[in-house]
Motif scaffolding. Structure first.
Motif, PDB file in Angstrom:
ATOM      1  N   UNK A   1     -23.314  61.261 128.567  1.00  0.00           N
ATOM      2  CA  UNK A   1     -23.878  61.377 127.224  1.00  0.00           C
ATOM      3  C   UNK A   1     -23.347  62.659 126.599  1.00  0.00           C
ATOM      4  N   UNK A   2     -22.759  62.538 125.409  1.00  0.00           N
ATOM      5  CA  UNK A   2     -22.217  63.693 124.703  1.00  0.00           C
ATOM      6  C   UNK A   2     -22.338  63.437 123.211  1.00  0.00           C
ATOM      7  N   UNK A   3     -21.957  64.417 122.407  1.00  0.00           N
ATOM      8  CA  UNK A   3     -21.940  64.224 120.966  1.00  0.00           C
ATOM      9  C   UNK A   3     -22.872  65.113 120.179  1.00  0.00           C
ATOM     10  N   UNK A   4     -23.689  65.948 120.835  1.00  0.00           N
ATOM     11  CA  UNK A   4     -24.600  66.807 120.076  1.00  0.00           C
ATOM     12  C   UNK A   4     -23.834  67.877 119.305  1.00  0.00           C
ATOM     13  N   UNK A   5     -22.654  68.252 119.811  1.00  0.00           N
ATOM     14  CA  UNK A   5     -21.801  69.200 119.079  1.00  0.00           C
ATOM     15  C   UNK A   5     -20.366  68.696 118.981  1.00  0.00           C
ATOM     16  N   UNK A   6     -20.126  67.461 119.421  1.00  0.00           N
ATOM     17  CA  UNK A   6     -18.803  66.854 119.328  1.00  0.00           C
ATOM     18  C   UNK A   6     -18.862  65.646 118.399  1.00  0.00           C
ATOM     19  N   UNK A   7     -17.743  65.328 117.785  1.00  0.00           N
ATOM     20  CA  UNK A   7     -17.679  64.148 116.937  1.00  0.00           C
ATOM     21  C   UNK A   7     -17.735  62.885 117.785  1.00  0.00           C
ATOM     22  N   UNK A   8     -18.034  61.771 117.123  1.00  0.00           N
ATOM     23  CA  UNK A   8     -18.045  60.485 117.822  1.00  0.00           C
ATOM     24  C   UNK A   8     -16.681  60.193 118.428  1.00  0.00           C
ATOM     25  N   UNK A   9     -15.629  60.482 117.676  1.00  0.00           N
ATOM     26  CA  UNK A   9     -14.271  60.223 118.185  1.00  0.00           C
ATOM     27  C   UNK A   9     -13.998  61.039 119.442  1.00  0.00           C
ATOM     28  N   UNK A  10     -14.392  62.323 119.422  1.00  0.00           N
ATOM     29  CA  UNK A  10     -14.149  63.177 120.585  1.00  0.00           C
ATOM     30  C   UNK A  10     -14.939  62.713 121.798  1.00  0.00           C
ATOM     31  N   UNK A  11     -16.073  62.086 121.561  1.00  0.00           N
ATOM     32  CA  UNK A  11     -16.917  61.627 122.661  1.00  0.00           C
ATOM     33  C   UNK A  11     -16.407  60.332 123.271  1.00  0.00           C
ATOM     34  N   UNK A  12     -16.029  59.375 122.422  1.00  0.00           N
ATOM     35  CA  UNK A  12     -15.733  58.046 122.961  1.00  0.00           C
ATOM     36  C   UNK A  12     -14.246  57.767 123.150  1.00  0.00           C
ATOM     37  N   UNK A  13     -13.350  58.588 122.551  1.00  0.00           N
ATOM     38  CA  UNK A  13     -11.922  58.353 122.758  1.00  0.00           C
ATOM     39  C   UNK A  13     -11.551  58.402 124.241  1.00  0.00           C
ATOM     40  N   UNK A  14     -12.042  59.394 125.003  1.00  0.00           N
ATOM     41  CA  UNK A  14     -11.707  59.390 126.436  1.00  0.00           C
ATOM     42  C   UNK A  14     -12.168  58.118 127.151  1.00  0.00           C
ATOM     43  N   UNK A  15     -13.309  57.562 126.728  1.00  0.00           N
ATOM     44  CA  UNK A  15     -13.786  56.332 127.365  1.00  0.00           C
ATOM     45  C   UNK A  15     -12.843  55.170 127.078  1.00  0.00           C
ATOM     46  N   UNK A  16     -12.331  55.087 125.848  1.00  0.00           N
ATOM     47  CA  UNK A  16     -11.366  54.034 125.512  1.00  0.00           C
ATOM     48  C   UNK A  16     -10.110  54.164 126.370  1.00  0.00           C
ATOM     49  N   UNK A  17      -9.679  55.399 126.605  1.00  0.00           N
ATOM     50  CA  UNK A  17      -8.434  55.630 127.344  1.00  0.00           C
ATOM     51  C   UNK A  17      -8.602  55.474 128.851  1.00  0.00           C
ATOM     52  N   UNK A  18      -9.781  55.847 129.369  1.00  0.00           N
ATOM     53  CA  UNK A  18      -9.950  55.956 130.823  1.00  0.00           C
ATOM     54  C   UNK A  18     -10.792  54.817 131.395  1.00  0.00           C
ATOM     55  N   UNK A  19     -11.961  54.599 130.842  1.00  0.00           N
ATOM     56  CA  UNK A  19     -12.871  53.590 131.388  1.00  0.00           C
ATOM     57  C   UNK A  19     -12.501  52.195 130.906  1.00  0.00           C
ATOM     58  N   UNK A  20     -12.218  52.077 129.621  1.00  0.00           N
ATOM     59  CA  UNK A  20     -11.758  50.832 128.999  1.00  0.00           C
ATOM     60  C   UNK A  20     -12.859  49.761 128.965  1.00  0.00           C
ATOM     61  N   UNK A  21     -12.508  48.645 128.330  1.00  0.00           N
ATOM     62  CA  UNK A  21     -13.509  47.601 128.106  1.00  0.00           C
ATOM     63  C   UNK A  21     -13.685  46.705 129.323  1.00  0.00           C
ATOM     64  N   UNK A  22     -14.840  46.047 129.350  1.00  0.00           N
ATOM     65  CA  UNK A  22     -15.112  45.075 130.403  1.00  0.00           C
ATOM     66  C   UNK A  22     -14.210  43.856 130.215  1.00  0.00           C
ATOM     67  N   UNK A  23     -13.936  43.124 131.285  1.00  0.00           N
ATOM     68  CA  UNK A  23     -13.060  41.946 131.166  1.00  0.00           C
ATOM     69  C   UNK A  23     -13.594  40.895 130.197  1.00  0.00           C
ATOM     70  N   UNK A  24     -14.927  40.830 130.044  1.00  0.00           N
ATOM     71  CA  UNK A  24     -15.504  39.812 129.171  1.00  0.00           C
ATOM     72  C   UNK A  24     -15.725  40.323 127.751  1.00  0.00           C
ATOM     73  N   UNK A  25     -15.195  41.511 127.432  1.00  0.00           N
ATOM     74  CA  UNK A  25     -15.368  42.082 126.090  1.00  0.00           C
ATOM     75  C   UNK A  25     -14.011  42.411 125.487  1.00  0.00           C
ATOM     76  N   UNK A  26     -13.832  42.036 124.240  1.00  0.00           N
ATOM     77  CA  UNK A  26     -12.565  42.342 123.574  1.00  0.00           C
ATOM     78  C   UNK A  26     -12.599  43.705 122.907  1.00  0.00           C
ATOM     79  N   UNK A  27     -13.812  44.201 122.588  1.00  0.00           N
ATOM     80  CA  UNK A  27     -13.947  45.481 121.904  1.00  0.00           C
ATOM     81  C   UNK A  27     -15.156  46.236 122.447  1.00  0.00           C
ATOM     82  N   UNK A  28     -15.212  47.503 122.099  1.00  0.00           N
ATOM     83  CA  UNK A  28     -16.420  48.309 122.331  1.00  0.00           C
ATOM     84  C   UNK A  28     -17.210  48.325 121.032  1.00  0.00           C
ATOM     85  N   UNK A  29     -18.491  48.087 121.118  1.00  0.00           N
ATOM     86  CA  UNK A  29     -19.337  48.104 119.923  1.00  0.00           C
ATOM     87  C   UNK A  29     -20.601  48.903 120.228  1.00  0.00           C
ATOM     88  N   UNK A  30     -21.540  48.866 119.299  1.00  0.00           N
ATOM     89  CA  UNK A  30     -22.748  49.663 119.499  1.00  0.00           C
ATOM     90  C   UNK A  30     -23.952  48.952 118.913  1.00  0.00           C
TER      91      UNK A  30
END
Length: 698
Positions: free
Chosen positions: A486-515
């Motif tokens: 959990x992050x983002x109290x002093x970081x932008x949304x992009x700074x928080x979730x960009x690493x997740x897109x690059x490293x963790x990536x989406x589940x096989x049954x999901x085409x995108x990350x949403x909220x």
């Protein structure tokens, strides 16, 4: 079915406030309307009711809480007898009970009440109220044998007087005796018996309480410093080297005001975290020079420095007679108390025995309680990259005191410890890691370089990238060293979730990350998606968001009835935007035919039964939608904020979905409760088996 719970004792100093708070927590998890009744009250403010009112946002009129004061009760009993006293109190209790689903009754306190056979009066009142009883035995400074005997005797006393005893509590027992007492009581009583160890932080006075009791002048210190618990007292008289060796974590230093060397030495030790102290109390009405106070303020900003007129000996007598109390002004003590109760009492079993009537209403508080309870049931480790941020540290303290999850905080360790010490926060066994100096840096750089080699990332470049706390935290999650982030109290949304897109990536049954946002209204919880990530999803992506949101809703106890929102309902409209929603609805239905999905549908037809009856009669979703999918980010973001501000809803989120492992973003305006809730949600998401775990189980 129990409509009221009567918490009582057998003598003074049993620390029953812990149990009263814990039972209130259980009741508010089950029902919306919980009343409080104290049959007999002393003059002056009722600290416990004020705490309950502040913490649980009670709207009950304080005038209805109390039956009568002890003086009136004593006179009434003497003049007209116990039956008349009980009759009056029963009548006043029922005036409260008729307006609430369940009532928490706070029994008499056995403190200078002038009432004969007070235990029998509590038992009589509980029976007349139709309340089940939780008797408490105080075990402080008692041997294990004495606690065992008193607990059995208390059970016999209340049961013998006809009470329905829900459970027994032995409180404030010596930690070294707790397990033995619990084991021996388990097979000697016909009801559950919860044994709670003594917790020094609960009986320790805060610096503010000490200042008030001693009439001290506050020379230095902010609100956070004044709220610290004084866990010990160290009296300064020795030379500085010997004095420093005597300091203990959380101690209040008491020294004559002319010992500037000890003042500076104690605050310098606090600055270094070796150890952090609660504050300094100066005696003899001596105040250090302006230069010393200026140095003190710079050494340990916010740390209290107090001054009293008396000498050290009478001051010590007063200090040792003080005992901390839970009040509305000491929320950290309340968190400690709840953590203690939830750790040593079988709260799930007790909740079942209470059997408070429940309905379909789900209030924001009930939703939040359930989140913490579920996270605690299967503890996970969550990494918080913003380890030096004040709000994050306060949230970490709440999470640790409530035993919600294990934590890793990122940042320079000395800075984290110093900041925590300045705030009076005990981080307990939390893991502290500085990405710049961590032994994981080399291996993380190699892993990140391998993942991003197709983008030209070398190990040398990755060596710098992984010192970013969000990248480091994401890699910890990816490598199984943490279960979520959990992050983002002093970081932008992009700074928080960009690493997740690059490293963790989406589940096989999901085409995108949403909220999604959980929108906690007065009597129910709705799920809004996507209001934070995807600006203009196409039909395929919109269908994916709907399916993801349904799964998230179900995971958190919201039955998914999905409304695919548009400016048109059914077949009444046309156009590209409506067709996108119509196609997305068909795709979502084909993927999950088991789900209840309606679309296109307008918002009013989705949530208002009267409108739904006109526009879409017979629909399984219209008028009772619980998951609302917006066609684009512009619509979703504006709607959730409009509902949040105009309807007074609590918006929990955004909660990310579609990632292989949980990472969640905070608003930069997030308050401490928002952070606590988001961490709990992340821990619950992490309880779901991963793709690898699911494969190995098959």
């Amino acid at each position: 079915m129990t409509r009221s719970v009567y918490v009582t004792g057998i003598d003074r100093s049993d620390g029953r406030q812990v149990v009263e708070l814990g039972v209130m927590e259980l009741l508010t998890r089950q029902v919306d309307r919980v009343g409080v009744f104290r049959p007999l009250v002393h003059d002056g403010p009722d600290r416990m009711f004020e705490l309950l009112r502040a913490r649980y946002r009670l709207t009950q009129d304080p005038a209805t809480v109390y039956g009568m004061d002890y003086e009136e009760a004593s006179s009434l009993q003497a003049e007209r007898g116990t039956d008349e006293l009980v009759s009056v109190l029963v009548d006043r209790f029922h005036r409260v009970a008729r307006d609430y689903d369940v009532v928490l009754v706070l029994g008499t306190d056995f403190a200078a009440t002038q009432l004969p056979d007070e235990l029998a009066i509590n038992a009589r009142l509980a029976n007349e109220f139709g309340a089940s009883v939780i008797p408490i035995v105080g075990g402080r400074k008692q041997t294990a044998a004495a606690v065992l005997a008193e607990t059995r005797n208390a059970f016999r006393a209340y049961a013998g007087l006809g009470c329905d005893v829900l459970a027994m509590v032995a409180n404030r027992v010596a930690r070294e005796d707790r397990d033995e007492i619990a084991e021996r009581l388990a097979d000697r009583l016909p009801v559950p018996c919860y044994v709670l160890p003594d917790e020094p932080a609960l009986s320790a006075p805060t610096v503010s309480q000490i200042a008030h009791a001693l009439g001290a002048k506050v020379l230095l210190g902010d609100d956070a410093g004044m709220s610290r618990d004084a866990l010990d007292f160290v009296f300064g008289g020795a030379m500085l080297p010997n004095f420093l060796a005597a300091l203990t974590p959380g101690c209040l230093v008491v020294t004559p005001g002319d010992r500037a060397d000890l003042v500076v030495g104690a605050l310098a030790a606090h600055n270094a975290g070796t150890p952090p102290i609660a504050g300094v109390l100066l005696t003899l009405n001596e105040v250090p020079s302006k230069e010393i106070l200026t140095l003190a303020a710079r050494l340990a900003p916010g740390t209290p420095v107090l001054s009293v007129a008396g000498t050290s000996f009478p001051t010590a007598e007063q200090l040792f007679s003080l005992e901390g109390r839970m009040t509305a002004a000491t929320p950290r003590k309340a968190e400690t108390a709840l953590g203690l109760f939830e750790r040593y009492a079988d709260t799930a079993g007790l909740a079942g025995r209470v059997s408070a009537p429940s309905g379909d209403r789900v209030t924001p508080m009930m939703f939040e309680h359930k989140l913490l309870e579920r996270a605690r049931a299967d503890k996970r480790r969550v990494v918080l990259p913003e380890g030096t941020e004040e709000r994050v540290l306060h949230a970490a303290e709440v999470l640790l005191r409530r035993d919600v999850c294990d934590l890793t905080l990122l940042g320079p360790e000395d800075q984290i410890r110093k900041k925590a010490a300045d705030l009076g926060i005990d981080l307990g066994d939390s893991q502290l890691i500085d990405p710049a100096t961590s032994e994981l840096r080399d291996s993380f750089a190699e892993k990140y370089a391998a993942l991003r080699a197709h983008k030209g990332v070398t190990v040398e470049l990755a060596y710098d990238v992984v010192t970013d706390v969000n990248y480091f935290g994401t890699l910890m999650v990816q490598e199984g060293l943490a279960d979520g982030m959990v992050s983002g109290s002093v970081h932008s949304t992009a700074a928080t979730i960009r690493p997740a897109f690059e490293i963790i990536k989406t589940r096989p049954d999901s085409s995108i990350v949403s909220s999604v946002f959980f929108m906690c209204l007065a009597d129910k919880v709705l799920v809004y998606g996507d209001c934070a990530v995807n600006p203009d999803p196409d039909a395929e992506q919109l269908a994916d968001i709907a399916v993801q949101s349904a799964a998230t809703a179900a995971q958190f106890g919201v039955e998914p009835r999905i409304a695919m929102l548009s400016y048109s309902t059914g077949t009444s409209g046309s156009g590209a935007d409506v067709e996108k929603v119509r196609t997305a609805t068909e795709l979502a239905r084909s993927r999950r035919p088991d789900l209840k999905i309606e679309g296109p549908i307008q918002y009013d037809a989705a949530v208002d039964a009267a409108v739904a009856a006109t526009k879409l009669p017979g629909s399984e979703v219209a008028g009772q939608a619980s998951v609302l999918i917006f066609p684009d980010l512009n619509t979703g973001n504006n709607t959730y904020k409009a509902v949040q501000r105009s309807a007074g809803a609590i918006a929990v989120g955004p909660v990310l979905q579609g990632l292989r492992k949980p990472v969640n973003d905070l608003s930069r305006g997030a308050l401490v409760p928002d952070i606590v809730t988001t961490v709990a949600i992340t821990a619950i998401q992490a309880q779901q088996p991963t793709e690898t775990e699911r494969a190995s189980a098959q």
